[in-house]
Every structure is written in structure tokens, then in C-alpha cells.
Design a protein around this motif. Sequence first.
Motif, PDB file in Angstrom:
ATOM      1  N   ILE A 211       0.841  -1.202   0.000  1.00 26.43           N
ATOM      2  CA  ILE A 211       0.000   0.000   0.000  1.00 26.43           C
ATOM      3  C   ILE A 211       0.877   1.253   0.000  1.00 26.43           C
ATOM      4  O   ILE A 211       1.789   1.387   0.822  1.00 26.43           O
ATOM      5  N   LEU A 212       0.586   2.159  -0.922  1.00 24.23           N
ATOM      6  CA  LEU A 212       1.234   3.473  -0.984  1.00 24.23           C
ATOM      7  C   LEU A 212       0.144   4.524  -0.778  1.00 24.23           C
ATOM      8  O   LEU A 212      -0.721   4.708  -1.636  1.00 24.23           O
ATOM      9  N   ASP A 213       0.168   5.195   0.352  1.00 23.17           N
ATOM     10  CA  ASP A 213      -0.850   6.183   0.713  1.00 23.17           C
ATOM     11  C   ASP A 213      -0.129   7.495   1.001  1.00 23.17           C
ATOM     12  O   ASP A 213       0.643   7.602   1.959  1.00 23.17           O
ATOM     13  N   ASP A 224      -4.875  13.394  -1.444  1.00 23.31           N
ATOM     14  CA  ASP A 224      -4.715  12.164  -0.658  1.00 23.31           C
ATOM     15  C   ASP A 224      -5.064  10.989  -1.568  1.00 23.31           C
ATOM     16  O   ASP A 224      -6.224  10.815  -1.935  1.00 23.31           O
ATOM     17  N   MET A 225      -4.065  10.209  -1.941  1.00 27.19           N
ATOM     18  CA  MET A 225      -4.305   9.090  -2.857  1.00 27.19           C
ATOM     19  C   MET A 225      -3.655   7.819  -2.329  1.00 27.19           C
ATOM     20  O   MET A 225      -2.567   7.859  -1.754  1.00 27.19           O
ATOM     21  N   THR A 226      -4.323   6.702  -2.537  1.00 25.31           N
ATOM     22  CA  THR A 226      -3.735   5.398  -2.216  1.00 25.31           C
ATOM     23  C   THR A 226      -3.802   4.504  -3.446  1.00 25.31           C
ATOM     24  O   THR A 226      -4.839   4.408  -4.104  1.00 25.31           O
ATOM     25  N   ASP A 319      -2.593  -9.684   9.848  1.00 20.83           N
ATOM     26  CA  ASP A 319      -1.262 -10.302   9.799  1.00 20.83           C
ATOM     27  C   ASP A 319      -0.986 -11.035   8.480  1.00 20.83           C
ATOM     28  O   ASP A 319      -0.021 -11.814   8.395  1.00 20.83           O
ATOM     29  N   LYS A 320      -1.834 -10.813   7.469  1.00 21.26           N
ATOM     30  CA  LYS A 320      -1.604 -11.462   6.175  1.00 21.26           C
ATOM     31  C   LYS A 320      -1.412 -10.437   5.061  1.00 21.26           C
ATOM     32  O   LYS A 320      -0.356 -10.359   4.453  1.00 21.26           O
ATOM     33  N   PHE A 321      -2.459  -9.641   4.777  1.00 18.81           N
ATOM     34  CA  PHE A 321      -2.320  -8.647   3.706  1.00 18.81           C
ATOM     35  C   PHE A 321      -3.339  -7.527   3.869  1.00 18.81           C
ATOM     36  O   PHE A 321      -4.305  -7.639   4.634  1.00 18.81           O
ATOM     37  N   GLY A 322      -3.105  -6.464   3.133  1.00 21.75           N
ATOM     38  CA  GLY A 322      -4.048  -5.352   3.082  1.00 21.75           C
ATOM     39  C   GLY A 322      -4.054  -4.760   1.690  1.00 21.75           C
ATOM     40  O   GLY A 322      -3.017  -4.717   1.007  1.00 21.75           O
ATOM     41  N   ILE A 323      -5.233  -4.310   1.246  1.00 21.31           N
ATOM     42  CA  ILE A 323      -5.389  -3.665  -0.060  1.00 21.31           C
ATOM     43  C   ILE A 323      -6.277  -2.437   0.148  1.00 21.31           C
ATOM     44  O   ILE A 323      -7.303  -2.524   0.817  1.00 21.31           O
ATOM     45  N   ARG A 324      -5.887  -1.307  -0.426  1.00 15.91           N
ATOM     46  CA  ARG A 324      -6.735  -0.118  -0.376  1.00 15.91           C
ATOM     47  C   ARG A 324      -6.577   0.667  -1.686  1.00 15.91           C
ATOM     48  O   ARG A 324      -5.465   0.770  -2.210  1.00 15.91           O
ATOM     49  N   ILE A 325      -7.675   1.178  -2.182  1.00 18.96           N
ATOM     50  CA  ILE A 325      -7.661   2.019  -3.377  1.00 18.96           C
ATOM     51  C   ILE A 325      -8.388   3.309  -3.013  1.00 18.96           C
ATOM     52  O   ILE A 325      -9.540   3.266  -2.576  1.00 18.96           O
TER      53      ILE A 325
END
Length: 349
Positions: A211-213, A224-226, A319-325
Motif C-alpha cells: 500500500i502506498l498512501d 490524498d491518494m492510495t 497479519d496477512k495482507f491489506g489492499i486499499r484504493i
Amino acid sequence: MKTKEFQKVLQEKNIDACILFNTSNNKKDYNATYFSGLDLELFFVVIPKKKKPFVIVSNLEIGRAKKISKLPVIGFEKDLFKLLKKKIGNVNSLGVNFKNVSLFESKLLKKEICKKLVDVSDGLKELRETKTNEEIKIIEKAAKVGDEIFSETIKNWKNLKTEIDVKLFMDSEIRKRGFEPAFETVVNSGSNASHGHFSAQDERLKKGFCILDFGVKIDNYNSDMTRTIYIGNPSKKEIETYNNLKIIQQKCIDSIKECMKFSDLDNIARKSIGKELIHALGHGLGIEVHEGPNVGPSSKDKIKIGHLFTVEPGIYVKDKFGIRIEDDVVLTKKGVKVLTKSSKELITV
């Protein structure tokens, strides 16, 4: 900004003048910045109900303040409250942002300027929630710079080894263009991304979703972008999970319309994602990175023309993964406008 509109509020409530101020870098009233264009450690903005507003700053800051602010600027060296009293004049009521004023400051204002203080915090909040065309243009410019930063980061990814490397690179690219990061840049790779917002770590980038936020501050306004990219080769299931989130986010954007409840908009994402959505769908955006309107499940706000906010659904498995758009959007008379233009296709690095 909406100075005349706010003066009408003062007139309707029979408030003679309003005073807004910063007393330190740790105690800011962003409403003072909104009306003056200034972001100083110590300054005062006075808005009479009819006459032209003005700013009072330390003599040490007067040169800088005059270059930046469109309001008349007055300097002080000592006897600040004597000067304030003289410039404000005899008033029967004084508007104050109670949400930003301490008990000590309230007592001082009552003693030195006006015994009757009236809270104007709700009026200020409502005023700033909808953006002017000028404000939208500034945030759109910040979003465009953000798109450039994201593109440059992907191009240089092979030279970046740790989360901190990525963060420092992005912050440096923002500053090279003469601007500042809007907030602490978030770089979360692998399991680190499962926490939602996690400070960049001085450790090697982990395989998996990253994730890049980040945001860009221009003239006191923020973007503000992710974007979520993938380090390595994603499995078919991971691609499906990402694409599903992308579809949900777009559905939310396509659903935006005037008078719609923000809670209903949030629910579009929440009913599809469930407990794996651990935060609100978004937030208002402007001089503050997080401001009104409320874009969450408990919001009582309804969408208005001029509302500028983020749409940022996410999927997080602990503790596994995260995704955000995340995109910045604004509702105009012509419909929804997306200000952040970077591709939302899953990029692998």
C-alpha cells in the motif's frame, strides 16, 4: 474564500466580529488559515460582520505574511491585546471557535476584548465543507502532482529496497517540485499492510501487496491518494481479490449523487466487504487532510454540490495482507469528478 458568506452568518446571528487564531504549531485553528492563507505559529484573523477582515502577526512575520495573505496585515511587537482591542473596537459580542479555544484563552478574551463570546464552530464547519471552484483547482493541482509522484516511484522501484527507501523517495520527489507531503507517507508491504495505516519500516520490502498512501500540500490544501501494487507475482486468487475491490470502489464512485446519505454510500462498500473493511469509506478533504463531511457508516451528512472527499474502501486480513484504493472526488453541477488519475490496474514490480 467564503468571507462574505461568513459575514452574512455573523450578521444573521448579530455577532459584531469574529476572532480566529493560532497560538502555537501544536494548536492550530485551520479556519484562520482558511480565511487568511497563512500557516504561522502565532497569528490572529479578525472578521468584522461588515468591514474588511484583517490579520495581526508578530513583526518578525509581517514581511512573509504580506506576501502570502490577501488580507491587510498588521504587525505587533508588544501589547497584543491592547492592539486587538483598538482594531476590533467596542463590540457587544465576539464570535469564537469554541472547539479550538482553551478555557484560559476564553477568560482572556472576555477580560480584554468582549464579555460575550459566541460559538461559531458549527457555522465554520458547514461553510468549509463545500468547496469553491478556486479550492477545487488547488486540490486538483495537488492531485496531479501526486499522480506524477506515483508514476516516478514505479519507474524507480528497482532502486528502492526498504519501506523507508520508498517513503523518502516519494517525499523527496514532492519537495523537488516545491511542495510538501500532506501527511506522513504510508508505505506498507506484505503483512504490514494488514494494519491499515502503519508507519513505513526500515526493513526490506516484503513480497505481496504493498500500500502506498500519500498526499501533496499546495497553498495549504491537500490531496490524498492510495494505490496498492504487488511485489512479486500475484496468484489468481490475489488478482481476483484486488479486482473485486477495484469494482467495489468504482461502484461507490458511480453511485455518488446529490442528497444521498454518506452512510448509504459507505454501506455500498461495507455490505460487499464486510468485517474486512476496518475504517470509514472516506473523509472530507481540504485544508485539513481529514475534515467534514463525515464519509462513514454513522454519518448524518448528505452529499452536496461542492463536497470534496475521498473514496477509499479496503480489504484487510490480519497479519496477512491489506489492499486499499483511494481517490479524491468532488461532486459538481455536471456530476462526479475524480481528481486523482493514476491507473488502478494492479501493477506488479
